[in-house]
Motif scaffolding. Structure first.
Motif, short mmCIF file in Angstrom:
data_model
loop_
_atom_site.label_atom_id
_atom_site.label_comp_id
_atom_site.label_asym_id
_atom_site.label_seq_id
_atom_site.Cartn_x
_atom_site.Cartn_y
_atom_site.Cartn_z
N VAL A 121 0.86 -1.18 0.00
CA VAL A 121 0.00 0.00 0.00
C VAL A 121 0.90 1.23 0.00
CG1 VAL A 121 -1.97 -1.08 1.14
CG2 VAL A 121 -0.15 -0.08 2.54
N CYS A 137 1.04 5.76 0.40
CA CYS A 137 0.37 6.96 0.89
C CYS A 137 1.14 8.20 0.45
CB CYS A 137 0.26 6.93 2.41
SG CYS A 137 -0.69 8.30 3.10
N VAL A 155 -5.12 6.25 0.35
CA VAL A 155 -4.20 5.12 0.30
C VAL A 155 -4.48 4.31 -0.96
CG1 VAL A 155 -3.55 2.96 1.46
CG2 VAL A 155 -4.06 5.01 2.81
N ASP A 156 -3.40 3.89 -1.63
CA ASP A 156 -3.59 3.01 -2.78
C ASP A 156 -3.11 1.60 -2.46
OD1 ASP A 156 -0.82 2.95 -3.14
OD2 ASP A 156 -0.85 3.76 -5.17
N GLU A 157 -3.48 0.67 -3.31
CA GLU A 157 -3.17 -0.75 -3.11
C GLU A 157 -2.68 -1.33 -4.42
OE1 GLU A 157 -5.77 -4.88 -3.03
OE2 GLU A 157 -6.72 -3.01 -2.40
N ALA A 206 -7.55 2.13 -1.71
CA ALA A 206 -7.28 0.72 -1.45
C ALA A 206 -8.55 0.03 -0.94
CB ALA A 206 -6.17 0.60 -0.42
N ALA A 241 -7.15 2.29 6.77
CA ALA A 241 -6.62 3.37 5.92
C ALA A 241 -6.11 4.51 6.80
CB ALA A 241 -7.69 3.86 4.96
#
Length: 348
Positions: free
Chosen positions: A226, A228, A241-243, A268, A275
């Protein structure tokens, strides 16, 4: 209001030269040209500096370095002068500069080297300064500082070029396979190998030592990566947040820049409380390393829900499809707004 001259550095003598061309092009195309005038400073892979006045397309296809569009250049080292020196055949001319924005990835650009030069010249820097840049590039020291601030990090050992292979094999057995062999100071997954047994260790070490004089053996963390995006100096804001969803292997150079078999989910696919924990951890790491301006903090989320630090990118990718702008867009900030805020932060 008079436009500010922003020195955008691109290229560089780094394995990530081509990545920088794409990122710098993204910055130029998304910059607010009503407020800022880009002064493009291209650095060749051999380390020569040029003032570039051609179109973005030539940056993207790496034909920018040519006599029609380029003038040899150097930054004035006189503190407070804040000028780019144009080394013309007819004599030396100069351009005033207000802010320096290094869009250089990897060694000789993201590692504190050019930041030190800019600080000596008295130019405000968009992004991290010398120390934070150097620490962010150094995976060993970044992990140590994060750990001192209560953040979980992977177990690892640092190997020198003269470290015996038997010593590396012993540590590998201690942490278990699979594991990662990484240059201590490199980006974009250059020189990284995921190995599953000791027979692969020697070749992986040889590859990693092509990119740095120190190499990490690092334990494999179960779960997924993940990220940020963090923006700010004192008061910090974050993107969503990405995943990273992988079909197998790890997020290597090919996957990072083609997404052939992987996908990035923003936000995410995790609950809000997790998160929030990831964002809090990202801010903690950002502050522990002394970052300012902006950075992307990459972590792992384990099946048990633990957040584990991976690395900090003090100059993350800046294309329209890059992760940092994507996370900020998901939080409601356009690419142009993010760039404007980064430049404002440079003057604080």
């Amino acid at each position: 209001m008079e436009k500010m001259n922003v020195a955008i550095f691109f290229g560089g003598c780094s394995p990530e030269y081509s990545v920088s061309l794409s990122s710098a092009s993204g910055v130029v195309l998304n910059l607010d040209h009503t407020k800022y005038n880009p002064v493009l400073i291209g650095i060749t892979q051999e380390g020569s500096w040029y003032h570039y006045v051609g179109p973005v397309e030539k940056m993207l296809n790496d034909t920018w370095h040519n006599p029609e569009d380029c003038t040899p250049a150097a930054l004035s080292p006189n503190r407070g002068e804040k000028r780019l020196l144009l080394l013309k055949e007819s004599g030396i001319e100069s351009l005033p500069l207000d802010i320096a924005f290094p869009v250089l990835h990897g060694c000789n650009g993201e590692d504190g080297t050019i930041q030190g030069l800019l600080e000596l010249a008295g130019l405000p820097i968009a992004g991290c300064g010398t120390l934070a840049s150097a620490l962010g590039m150094d995976k060993d020291r970044a992990h140590r500082l994060a750990s001192l601030n209560g953040v979980r990090v992977p177990r690892h050992a640092v190997l020198e070029k003269d470290t015996a292979l038997s010593q590396a094999e012993t540590f590998a057995e201690e942490i278990g396979y699979p594991l990662y062999v990484k240059p201590v100071k490199a980006g974009s997954s250059y020189g990284i190998t995921r190995i599953t047994d000791r027979d692969q260790l020697s070749a992986a070490l040889s590859l990693a030592f092509r990119y740095d004089t120190q190499v990490l053996l690092e334990e494999n963390i179960l779960g997924f990566e993940v990220g940020c995006a963090v923006l700010g100096n004192g008061e910090l804001i974050t993107g969503e947040v990405d995943e990273i969803e992988l079909s197998g292997g790890f997020f290597d150079f090919t996957e990072k820049y083609t997404l052939k078999t992987s996908a990035i989910h923003v936000p995410a696919r995790i609950d809000d409380s997790k998160a929030a924990e990831i964002k809090k951890t990202a801010k903690c790491i950002y502050r522990a390393l002394g970052c300012r301006g902006f950075a992307r903090v990459d972590m792992f989320l384990t099946p048990e829900g633990d957040v584990v630090f991976n690395e900090v990118n003090t100059i993350p990718g800046f294309t329209d499809h890059s992760r940092y702008p994507g996370m900020m867009k998901a939080a409601g900030y356009s690419f142009s707004q993010v760039l404007t805020r980064i430049l404002e932060l440079a003057l604080e």
